[in-house]
Design an enzyme around this catalytic site. Structure first.
Site, PDB file in Angstrom:
ATOM      1  N   ASN A 137     -13.274  -3.101   3.412  1.00 42.88           N
ATOM      2  CA  ASN A 137     -14.400  -2.191   3.566  1.00 42.88           C
ATOM      3  C   ASN A 137     -15.294  -2.265   2.333  1.00 42.88           C
ATOM      4  O   ASN A 137     -14.818  -2.590   1.247  1.00 42.88           O
ATOM      5  CB  ASN A 137     -13.889  -0.748   3.735  1.00 42.88           C
ATOM      6  N   HIS A 176     -10.894  -5.058  -2.380  1.00 47.63           N
ATOM      7  CA  HIS A 176      -9.545  -5.420  -1.946  1.00 47.63           C
ATOM      8  C   HIS A 176      -9.522  -5.743  -0.457  1.00 47.63           C
ATOM      9  O   HIS A 176     -10.359  -5.286   0.307  1.00 47.63           O
ATOM     10  CB  HIS A 176      -8.533  -4.312  -2.265  1.00 47.63           C
ATOM     11  N   ASP A 215       0.857  -1.186   0.000  1.00 48.41           N
ATOM     12  CA  ASP A 215       0.000   0.000   0.000  1.00 48.41           C
ATOM     13  C   ASP A 215       0.893   1.236   0.000  1.00 48.41           C
ATOM     14  O   ASP A 215       1.828   1.335   0.802  1.00 48.41           O
ATOM     15  CB  ASP A 215      -0.887  -0.028   1.246  1.00 48.41           C
ATOM     16  N   HIS A 220      -7.110  -5.740   3.008  1.00 48.40           N
ATOM     17  CA  HIS A 220      -5.939  -5.138   3.640  1.00 48.40           C
ATOM     18  C   HIS A 220      -5.285  -6.160   4.565  1.00 48.40           C
ATOM     19  O   HIS A 220      -5.961  -6.796   5.371  1.00 48.40           O
ATOM     20  CB  HIS A 220      -6.339  -3.936   4.512  1.00 48.40           C
TER      21      HIS A 220
END
Length: 136
Positions: free
Chosen positions: A86, A97, A30, A99
């Site tokens: 989320n 995606h 990220d 995390h």
């Protein structure tokens, strides 16, 4: 569809630090990490929401997440790992995606839980409704 940054990373039109990929997923660091080693696990097919992701992609997402998390624990000597995603208005990129966030004692990242009260009747109602829907 507007240009998707994750689709561009997958197709190598955008630069990223890709650490693992296969036919189903692309995993990369990220650019705006919560902690060092924060990785995104992204399906190669563009889906906006979790509910849209096909079963093959989902299974590869979770297996890749496990592989990445285990590797991060080993190389960064983490105190733990947070795995999250989320949906809806709470996601910052319109491409589903996951995390994978390395965690360290006193890293400043927290999960704030509001003090919500749910009655026994509400729990029964939700439980019954979900049980009916999930039978299919």
């Amino acid at each position: 569809m507007e240009s998707c940054i994750f689709c561009n990373i997958i197709s190598k039109k955008e630069d990223a630090f890709i650490i693992f990929e296969n036919a189903y997923v692309c995993c990369f660091l990220d650019k705006y990490p919560i902690n060092k080693g924060h990785i995104l696990v992204v399906p190669k097919i563009h889906f906006q929401e979790f509910s849209e992701v096909d079963k093959d992609s989902l299974s590869h997402i979770i297996l890749a997440s496990q592989k990445v998390a285990t590797s991060l624990e080993r190389i960064l000597n983490t105190d733990g790992i947070t795995i999250m995603q989320n949906n809806g208005i709470f996601k910052d990129v319109e491409h589903y995606h996951m995390h994978i966030i390395p965690r360290f004692l006193d890293d400043g990242f927290s999960w704030v839980e509001p003090e919500n009260v749910v009655t026994k009747e509400e729990l029964i109602s939700i439980s019954n409704s979900l049980s009916e829907i999930l039978i299919d």
